[in-house]
Design a protein around this motif. Sequence first.
Motif, short mmCIF file in Angstrom:
data_model
loop_
_atom_site.label_atom_id
_atom_site.label_comp_id
_atom_site.label_asym_id
_atom_site.label_seq_id
_atom_site.Cartn_x
_atom_site.Cartn_y
_atom_site.Cartn_z
N LEU A 77 14.43 -5.26 9.52
CA LEU A 77 13.18 -6.02 9.57
C LEU A 77 12.11 -5.27 8.80
O LEU A 77 12.12 -4.03 8.74
N VAL A 78 11.18 -6.01 8.20
CA VAL A 78 10.10 -5.40 7.43
C VAL A 78 8.85 -6.25 7.58
O VAL A 78 8.92 -7.47 7.78
N GLY A 79 7.71 -5.58 7.50
CA GLY A 79 6.43 -6.28 7.61
C GLY A 79 5.34 -5.52 6.88
O GLY A 79 5.53 -4.38 6.44
N TYR A 80 4.20 -6.18 6.73
CA TYR A 80 3.03 -5.59 6.06
C TYR A 80 1.85 -5.66 7.03
O TYR A 80 1.61 -6.70 7.66
N GLY A 81 1.13 -4.53 7.16
CA GLY A 81 0.02 -4.52 8.10
C GLY A 81 -1.04 -3.51 7.72
O GLY A 81 -1.02 -2.93 6.62
N VAL A 112 5.80 -1.74 7.42
CA VAL A 112 6.42 -1.45 8.72
C VAL A 112 7.86 -1.93 8.67
O VAL A 112 8.12 -3.08 8.30
N HIS A 113 8.79 -1.05 8.99
CA HIS A 113 10.19 -1.47 9.00
C HIS A 113 10.88 -0.96 10.26
O HIS A 113 10.48 0.06 10.85
N ALA A 114 11.91 -1.69 10.67
CA ALA A 114 12.65 -1.36 11.88
C ALA A 114 14.04 -1.96 11.79
O ALA A 114 14.32 -2.81 10.93
N ASP A 115 14.93 -1.47 12.64
CA ASP A 115 16.28 -2.01 12.77
C ASP A 115 16.37 -2.78 14.07
O ASP A 115 16.08 -2.23 15.16
N LEU A 116 16.78 -4.03 13.98
CA LEU A 116 16.98 -4.87 15.16
C LEU A 116 18.41 -4.68 15.63
O LEU A 116 19.35 -5.11 14.95
N PRO A 117 18.64 -4.01 16.77
CA PRO A 117 20.02 -3.74 17.20
C PRO A 117 20.78 -5.02 17.52
O PRO A 117 20.20 -6.09 17.76
N ALA A 118 22.09 -4.90 17.50
CA ALA A 118 22.93 -6.03 17.88
C ALA A 118 22.68 -6.39 19.34
O ALA A 118 22.47 -5.50 20.18
N VAL A 144 6.24 3.42 10.12
CA VAL A 144 5.08 2.95 9.37
C VAL A 144 4.88 3.88 8.17
O VAL A 144 4.79 5.10 8.34
N SER A 145 4.80 3.30 6.97
CA SER A 145 4.66 4.08 5.74
C SER A 145 3.47 3.58 4.94
O SER A 145 3.26 2.36 4.82
N SER A 146 2.71 4.51 4.39
CA SER A 146 1.54 4.15 3.61
C SER A 146 1.94 3.44 2.34
O SER A 146 2.87 3.86 1.63
N LEU A 147 1.23 2.37 2.03
CA LEU A 147 1.51 1.59 0.82
C LEU A 147 0.54 1.93 -0.30
O LEU A 147 0.86 1.73 -1.47
N GLY A 148 -0.64 2.44 0.04
CA GLY A 148 -1.64 2.78 -0.97
C GLY A 148 -1.70 4.29 -1.19
O GLY A 148 -0.67 4.96 -1.26
N ASN A 149 -2.92 4.81 -1.29
CA ASN A 149 -3.10 6.24 -1.57
C ASN A 149 -3.76 6.97 -0.40
O ASN A 149 -4.52 7.91 -0.59
N ALA A 150 -3.47 6.52 0.82
CA ALA A 150 -4.00 7.19 2.00
C ALA A 150 -3.45 8.61 2.08
O ALA A 150 -2.26 8.84 1.84
N LYS A 151 -4.33 9.55 2.41
CA LYS A 151 -3.91 10.94 2.51
C LYS A 151 -3.11 11.20 3.78
O LYS A 151 -2.21 12.03 3.79
N SER A 152 -3.47 10.54 4.86
CA SER A 152 -2.79 10.77 6.13
C SER A 152 -2.99 9.57 7.04
O SER A 152 -4.03 8.92 7.02
N LEU A 153 -1.96 9.30 7.85
CA LEU A 153 -2.03 8.25 8.86
C LEU A 153 -2.22 8.83 10.26
O LEU A 153 -2.16 8.10 11.25
N ARG A 154 -2.47 10.10 10.32
CA ARG A 154 -2.59 10.78 11.60
C ARG A 154 -3.80 10.24 12.38
O ARG A 154 -4.91 10.16 11.87
#
Length: 380
Positions: A51-55, A104-110, A122-132
Amino acid sequence: MLAHLTHRLVASLRRTSVAFLVPLMMLSAGSAQAERIKDLAGLAGVRSNQLVGYGLVVGLDGTGDQTSQTPFTIQSLISMLSRYGVTVPPGVNVQVKNVAAVTVHADLPAFAKPGQGIDVTVSSLGNAKSLRGGSLLLTPLRGADNQVYAMAQGSLVVGGFGIDGGDGSRVTVNVPSVGRIPNGATVERSVASPFARGDAIFFNLHTADFTTARRVADSINAAVGPATAQPVDATTIRVAAPRDVAQRVGFVAFLEDIQLQPGEAPARVIVNSRTGTIVIGSHVRVNPAAVTHGSLSVSITYNPLVSQPQALAQGETQVVPRSDIEVTQDANRMFLFDAGVSLQEIVHAVNQVGAAPGDLVAILEALKQVGALRAELIVI
């Protein structure tokens, strides 16, 4: 207790008009080298789905996207605000530093059911230095069919961090632009599974091997009854199974605990050209061959000379180039491979001449070309 469960399982399977017999000898412990079917194969169709999403991640301490370089972050922020009745006038240059656009991505289990929680990354898509320290806003997660299967939201757990110095220097530990949210998504839709369909189930081996496929089928037939399992190819084994879902679950649980001796892997030599890693299988053999290994080293040193004219000679000082060349070669002895030498003997002989991983690759390739290496040489 185990005998009682086995008796109930056999009785229930007979009610489905499939004759099975479970000998007591299969309930004993397997050999030390035996492996369970559960560890060798998986059920066809029982798998996870991506699964994948944008947020948007908000609440960052000035480490978000630079909105002048990532306009999609501002567009997403304005679109979100408009859904809550906040209208940003056209032409207004919105400058925020605490917001970051993310994927945002995840694995939907069986067999995941609505209401269950799953972990998200959650992974940065732009040039953010940190998501902390940030929080993910409500984000739909879609599958390959563009249907929403989960909704993600929550506070991020970031293992890395970065520190900026006043002189422009920066120290970064791990990756601060990626974080996780444990149980951060709630399943909204389940995925249909073919587990309960048809009159048979199919086991797919993790590693294709005809010998292992035959042994799996033989072990199931010995434990349950003749003609219950049939190997389809080097990967798939077809097993007749009851139609009732509850009985099928117990049947699969019984099959997964059956132990057997898998087939041995073919003779292979795996070479990783990027890291220099070499793995030699235990069945690799070498025909009679003589190998010599030497290391030729050429060293060139640049020593410029300064030519100084004599007094009153009205000359000019010149720099005259001069190079010193030195050639050295190690005098390693030739070693001989006898017929059918083992892995230990190969490694010992190569280590005696001090061959580096790169040199060992050249030796193995040469042995393969002359037909002395009885193995498949794979370079990745």
